[in-house]
Design a protein around this motif. Structure first.
Motif, PDB file in Angstrom:
ATOM      1  N   LEU A 126      -7.168   0.111  -1.304  1.00 37.86           N
ATOM      2  CA  LEU A 126      -7.096   0.649  -2.504  1.00 37.86           C
ATOM      3  C   LEU A 126      -8.122   1.581  -2.977  1.00 37.86           C
ATOM      4  N   ARG A 127      -9.400   0.980  -2.816  1.00 41.29           N
ATOM      5  CA  ARG A 127     -10.492   1.713  -3.120  1.00 41.29           C
ATOM      6  C   ARG A 127     -11.186   2.592  -2.554  1.00 41.29           C
ATOM      7  N   ILE A 162      -9.111   4.827  -1.301  1.00 38.08           N
ATOM      8  CA  ILE A 162      -8.100   5.965  -1.583  1.00 38.08           C
ATOM      9  C   ILE A 162      -8.534   6.702  -2.879  1.00 38.08           C
ATOM     10  N   SER A 163      -8.779   7.936  -2.978  1.00 30.11           N
ATOM     11  CA  SER A 163      -9.412   8.743  -4.057  1.00 30.11           C
ATOM     12  C   SER A 163      -8.640   8.520  -5.384  1.00 30.11           C
ATOM     13  N   CYS A 164      -7.068   8.642  -5.280  1.00 32.97           N
ATOM     14  CA  CYS A 164      -6.298   8.404  -6.515  1.00 32.97           C
ATOM     15  C   CYS A 164      -6.634   6.832  -7.141  1.00 32.97           C
ATOM     16  N   PHE A 165      -6.713   5.914  -6.425  1.00 35.35           N
ATOM     17  CA  PHE A 165      -7.003   4.708  -6.721  1.00 35.35           C
ATOM     18  C   PHE A 165      -8.389   4.238  -7.118  1.00 35.35           C
ATOM     19  N   LEU A 181       0.693  -1.256   0.075  1.00 38.47           N
ATOM     20  CA  LEU A 181      -0.172  -0.016   0.124  1.00 38.47           C
ATOM     21  C   LEU A 181       1.000   1.359   0.000  1.00 38.47           C
ATOM     22  N   PRO A 182       1.742   1.518   0.968  1.00 38.95           N
ATOM     23  CA  PRO A 182       2.557   2.590   0.823  1.00 38.95           C
ATOM     24  C   PRO A 182       3.496   2.852  -0.317  1.00 38.95           C
TER      25      PRO A 182
END
Length: 398
Positions: free
Chosen positions: A330-331, A333-336, A301-302
């Motif tokens: 991941l879903r 997190i806005s960028c993903f 993740l990081p």
């Protein structure tokens, strides 16, 4: 952190002391229940380096700027073979030392600052009941350039944490970034010169740690000076992501053999199998795209947040953290939110397919890896429509 229990009674301190007493060599990994980890590397009972925690790349750049002011950070080369190892930040320091860009004394200062910050991060952000500690004597730093007495840092950490609590800052993390919410009120309270400096720095881009380094002050003093403004709503503290390692240089070690693009897509594979990662690497890079393989799911993740790939291949069954959990995180997190996530698995069961969709997966591909399927998926999600037919007809070998 659970403030009702003093940090002096933390079992973690005993683990650090044991490593010192036994002259331990290897890695001491500290984890909490939320998946955060802090790694300390020992050589004969002394701490030689520490990594992990919050904002690892932002921290690395901060201490480079602080202790190596003459170094041009834009000249630093980030190769995938360096940044994908466990102690990647130390590897970069070794490279800089080998090319005579920094001195051993500067590395010592950076190591001491890093170790102290990570110990404070543990003290503030973890709950005593949720900590776990593992030792791994297989993970060592060969020929370390520095070594420090861990007991000294533990005492400094305890004192720092005590002062932080006494200042009423228990609920404030130095990894938060101050942003000016009511500039008119601040302007009435301070001189024009002070206001100009605060307006320039308190913009939501720099964490409290960053501001302390820029202003050459202690982070405790910086935070304490802003506390009144924070309490009055003039200044707010917001979460900011870690800075991104410049991946435009990572592809230097991957030969582009067929297709050249000005901005090649970055594809990441998260799979604990090194064979799968190597096979995907050959397929992807032979088509002129950048690739990163991540074998440690805990670090996935990081690293994904740092690199923000265009497409992710994700193994379903991995130790500690499975593909479902990684995809679900991941879903959130806005960028993903719209990044294609392709599940890799040895099972072709309907249940796994349905569950993968529930957790936000885009595609589902069974192993063994087939090069035609892989390229078809890449073409489907990353290539302009005009290029799909041409690319799909290209023959390649690896």
């Amino acid at each position: 952190m659970n403030n009702s229990q003093p940090i002096e009674s933390n079992e973690l301190l005993k683990d650090f002391n044991i490593c010192t007493q036994l002259k331990y060599t290897g890695q001491l990994k500290v984890r909490d229940s939320q998946g955060r980890s802090w790694n300390f590397y020992y050589q004969l009972g002394q701490i030689v380096w520490a990594t992990g925690g919050t904002h690892p790349y932002r921290r690395w750049l901060r201490y480079i700027a602080q202790h190596c002011p003459d170094l041009d950070t834009n000249s630093i080369e980030y190769r995938a073979e360096d940044i994908l190892v466990d102690a990647w930040d130390y590897r970069l320091l070794e490279n800089l030392y080998a090319t005579q860009k920094i001195t051993q004394e500067q590395i010592t200062h950076i190591a001491e600052s890093t170790i102290a910050e990570l110990l404070f991060d543990i003290a503030q952000q973890t709950k005593l009941s949720s900590l776990s500690v593992d030792r791994n004597q297989q993970l060592i730093l060969k020929s370390p350039l520095t070594a420090t007495n861990g007991n000294i840092f533990l005492k400094q950490m305890q004192e720092f944490w005590h002062n932080w609590k006494e200042a009423g800052l228990v609920d404030f993390s130095p990894y938060l970034a101050p942003v000016l919410r009511k500039p008119d009120q601040l302007q009435r309270r301070v001189s024009p010169v002070v206001y100009k400096n605060l307006e320039r720095l308190i913009n939501g881009k720099y964490t409290l740690w960053d501001l302390a380094a820029k202003m050459k002050q202690n982070v405790l003093s910086i935070t304490r000076s802003l506390l009144l403004y924070i309490q009055q709503g003039i200044v707010d503290l917001i979460e900011v992501p870690d800075l991104r390692i410049p991946t435009n240089q990572v592809n230097k070690i991957y030969p582009v053999t067929e297709i050249k693009r000005e901005n090649p897509p970055l594809i990441v594979c998260v799979d604990d199998s090194i064979q799968v990662c190597k096979m995907l690497e050959r397929i992807i890079t032979s088509h002129g795209m950048r690739f990163i393989g991540i074998q440690n799911p805990v670090q996935a993740l990081p690293m994904l947040i740092e690199n923000k790939p265009d497409l992710i291949f994700l193994d379903l069954m991995m130790p500690v953290v499975n593909g479902y959990e990684v995809c679900n995180q991941l879903r959130r997190i806005s960028c993903f939110a719209k990044t294609p996530v392709v599940i890799l698995t040895g099972s072709d069961g309907v249940f796994d397919r349905v569950r993968s969709k529930v957790f936000g997966a885009t595609e589902f591909v069974t192993k063994p890896v087939d090069k035609n399927k892989i390229i078809a998926i890449v073409d489907k999600y990353l290539q302009p429509a005009s290029q799909v037919d041409n690319l799909s007809n290209l023959a390649f070998s690896y």
